[in-house]
Enzyme design. Structure first.
Site, PDB file in Angstrom:
ATOM      1  N   GLU A   3     -13.516   3.435   7.903  1.00  0.00           N
ATOM      2  CA  GLU A   3     -13.175   1.854   8.396  1.00  0.00           C
ATOM      3  C   GLU A   3     -13.840   2.096  10.096  1.00  0.00           C
ATOM      4  O   GLU A   3     -13.760   2.546  10.914  1.00  0.00           O
ATOM      5  CB  GLU A   3     -11.784   2.200   8.864  1.00  0.00           C
ATOM      6  CG  GLU A   3     -10.437   2.417   8.200  1.00  0.00           C
ATOM      7  CD  GLU A   3      -9.095   2.846   7.859  1.00  0.00           C
ATOM      8  OE1 GLU A   3      -8.555   1.826   7.557  1.00  0.00           O
ATOM      9  OE2 GLU A   3      -8.780   3.494   8.712  1.00  0.00           O
ATOM     10  N   GLY A  37       0.144   4.621  -0.268  1.00  0.00           N
ATOM     11  CA  GLY A  37      -0.128   5.752  -0.077  1.00  0.00           C
ATOM     12  C   GLY A  37      -0.470   6.984   0.643  1.00  0.00           C
ATOM     13  O   GLY A  37       1.540   6.240   0.295  1.00  0.00           O
ATOM     14  N   GLY A  76       0.798  -1.151   0.102  1.00  0.00           N
ATOM     15  CA  GLY A  76      -0.140   0.302   0.161  1.00  0.00           C
ATOM     16  C   GLY A  76       0.884   1.485   0.279  1.00  0.00           C
ATOM     17  O   GLY A  76       1.261   1.993   1.095  1.00  0.00           O
ATOM     18  N   LYS A 127      -4.132   5.234  21.638  1.00  0.00           N
ATOM     19  CA  LYS A 127      -4.515   5.273  20.463  1.00  0.00           C
ATOM     20  C   LYS A 127      -5.813   5.460  19.695  1.00  0.00           C
ATOM     21  O   LYS A 127      -6.410   6.587  18.922  1.00  0.00           O
ATOM     22  CB  LYS A 127      -3.486   4.839  19.362  1.00  0.00           C
ATOM     23  CG  LYS A 127      -3.893   5.431  18.241  1.00  0.00           C
ATOM     24  CD  LYS A 127      -2.645   5.644  16.785  1.00  0.00           C
ATOM     25  CE  LYS A 127      -2.167   6.950  16.377  1.00  0.00           C
ATOM     26  NZ  LYS A 127      -1.670   6.098  14.165  1.00  0.00           N
ATOM     27  N   ASN A 132      -5.768   1.915  11.591  1.00  0.00           N
ATOM     28  CA  ASN A 132      -5.932   2.144  12.030  1.00  0.00           C
ATOM     29  C   ASN A 132      -6.811   1.173  13.497  1.00  0.00           C
ATOM     30  O   ASN A 132      -6.985   0.198  12.275  1.00  0.00           O
ATOM     31  CB  ASN A 132      -7.299   3.325  12.461  1.00  0.00           C
ATOM     32  CG  ASN A 132      -6.195   4.668  12.370  1.00  0.00           C
ATOM     33  OD1 ASN A 132      -5.587   4.745  13.610  1.00  0.00           O
ATOM     34  ND2 ASN A 132      -6.492   5.259  11.269  1.00  0.00           N
TER      35      ASN A 132
END
Lengths: 304, 304
Positions: free
Chosen positions: B266, B9, B7, B183, B102
């Site tokens: 998400e 990104g 990925g 988090k 996340n």
């Protein structure tokens, strides 16, 4: 027996006109529409048949009105402070003031300012709106429940219900606390959620997540009602409210209409106050607390 | 020691480029940008200095990639099912897979499919985004915490942290459970609320009602963490998160960016899963449950 209508919008205009049409002595307090109604009267476009009142006892100030036996308060609760000046000139010692408003705690607050005045709650089940100055559109339902809050002369309530019947308005006496909390079971989830998610009742119920959320919020209201001493509302009532709403046409509750029309939302009596009453009784309503916070945010940032 | 970036990104492009610039052997899996990056390389525009990688080991399929010692998974968690086909061809018996994603429960789910694979969580504290094919904009922060989930060879984690240091990326090893839940204390309130109220972090904190709501939601996450065995996060941590956010520039969290760009949100690993884990441990998160329901409604009705 004479009537004062305080607030001649969709609700006050409809019920007041029905009483006047039935020959009752009704006095309407108006604000922006005074000149129009004084000259042209009131037009009611109703699913049950249209009618027009040619001569309306219209007033632009309560000081000009006669003292009345029954006062129907049909204001938005955000304007209740106006009652401090509106009520005194039209009150008799035995006047019954019927608060046809949404929320929890409305009567308690009015009673603080008018400790000896007879108060009742009017719970209107009606779709009605002011379409233009002097024009009321009545789309569906129409019945009204009366819950006695502090009236020690029950004959006045009987007269009111009887007058409503003569005016072809279905009216019943109900238990005050039970009626206020039962209405909150519907009002608290649907009014706020249609604003928070900019949607309507049917879309909320079609989506599995929000259907469950609405049910959870209803159960919070029922838990709060029970904590506040209203024992005979249970989960079956929540299911009934959901099923009744499923068969209604897609509906924008009053708070959504207020939001859309950039009017203040009735956050205090619909959310803050019942949450506060529940908390005093040791019960928390976390999802409705969150909804209240979202509504206050929306009111602050998007509505003004 | 070689690296795979799954990925490429904002996150994968940044960390992978930093490692490659420091001379590490890095292999990038790309999708839509493969042709561009193969031809033009990767450009990183960073607050700490821009740089360009001319020759990038770019692949459009994992089947063409070498087996790697460390795999940094930088996908959105909604695409994790792709790992079923991406990982097998590049895994060695001792490969460490670092999930830079996340949410709660990401590693547990991957472990089910790859029971013997070494897993770690990568918790990135960074503002970065892909600005165009092959162009990464890095606006602020940049450090990454590594939490060991199931790696039985600790020297690999030490190597990773050392390589990050050589690449001028601040990296630290942290306790897995504590790091994931810490988090979540920031992620769960701010990601969803900025979507639910179409706003940014600073506006939420300036409004008294939503400031309290954010705090309440943080306390729900802290309660859930404690119920799940992470005892050393307390109210002071919530207050610190709020104060840290107050001094940040107005910020749109990743879920808000996903929403604005019509990408899937998400919701599962950021809300559904932690709420489920908490419930299994006997703890309820009512306000975050409500936020989850609102987000699912928004995803269903407004995002598609």
């Amino acid at each position: 027996m004479n009537y004062a209508i305080i607030g001649t919008g969709g609700i006050g205009g409809y019920y007041g006109s029905k009483l006047a049409k039935a020959g009752k002595d009704v006095h309407f307090l108006l604000h922006s529409d005074y000149d129009y109604v004084k000259q042209h009267g009131l037009q009611v476009n109703s699913v049950n048949g249209d009618f027009h009142l040619d001569n309306v006892n219209a007033y632009k100030s309560a000081d000009e009105m006669p003292k009345c036996d029954i006062i129907l308060v049909c204001l938005k609760s955000v304007n209740n402070s106006l009652l401090q000046t509106i009520l005194p000139p039209i009150l008799k010692p035995s006047t019954l003031v019927v608060m046809i408003e949404n929320g929890i705690g409305v009567e308690a607050d009015i009673q603080e300012s008018f400790p000896d005045t007879y108060l009742a709650a009017g719970l209107a089940f009606i779709c009605t709106a002011k379409a233009a100055p002097g024009v009321i559109n009545h789309q569906c339902y129409g019945h009204i429940n009366i819950g006695n809050y502090s009236c020690r002369d029950h004959s006045i309530i009987e007269t009111l219900i009887n007058d409503f019947s003569e005016a072809e308005v279905v009216a019943n006496e109900v238990n005050y606390d039970e009626a206020r909390w039962k209405k909150a079971v519907w009002n608290m989830p649907f009014n706020g959620m249609t604003v928070a998610l900019k949607t309507q009742t049917d879309v909320l119920l079609r989506n599995k997540s929000t259907l469950q959320l609405i049910k959870d919020q209803m159960m919070e209201v029922i838990g709060a009602a029970q904590a506040c001493g209203v024992k005979n509302i249970d989960e079956a009532f929540a299911d009934k409210m959901i099923n009744d709403t499923l068969v209604m046409t897609p509906y924008s509750p009053s708070m959504r209409l207020d939001y859309d029309n950039h009017r203040p939302m009735e956050i205090y009596y619909l959310y803050t106050r019942p949450i506060e009453e529940a908390r005093k009784a040791g019960y928390k309503m976390p999802k409705l607390e969150m909804l209240e916070a979202e509504l206050r945010f929306i009111a602050m940032t998007q509505n003004n």
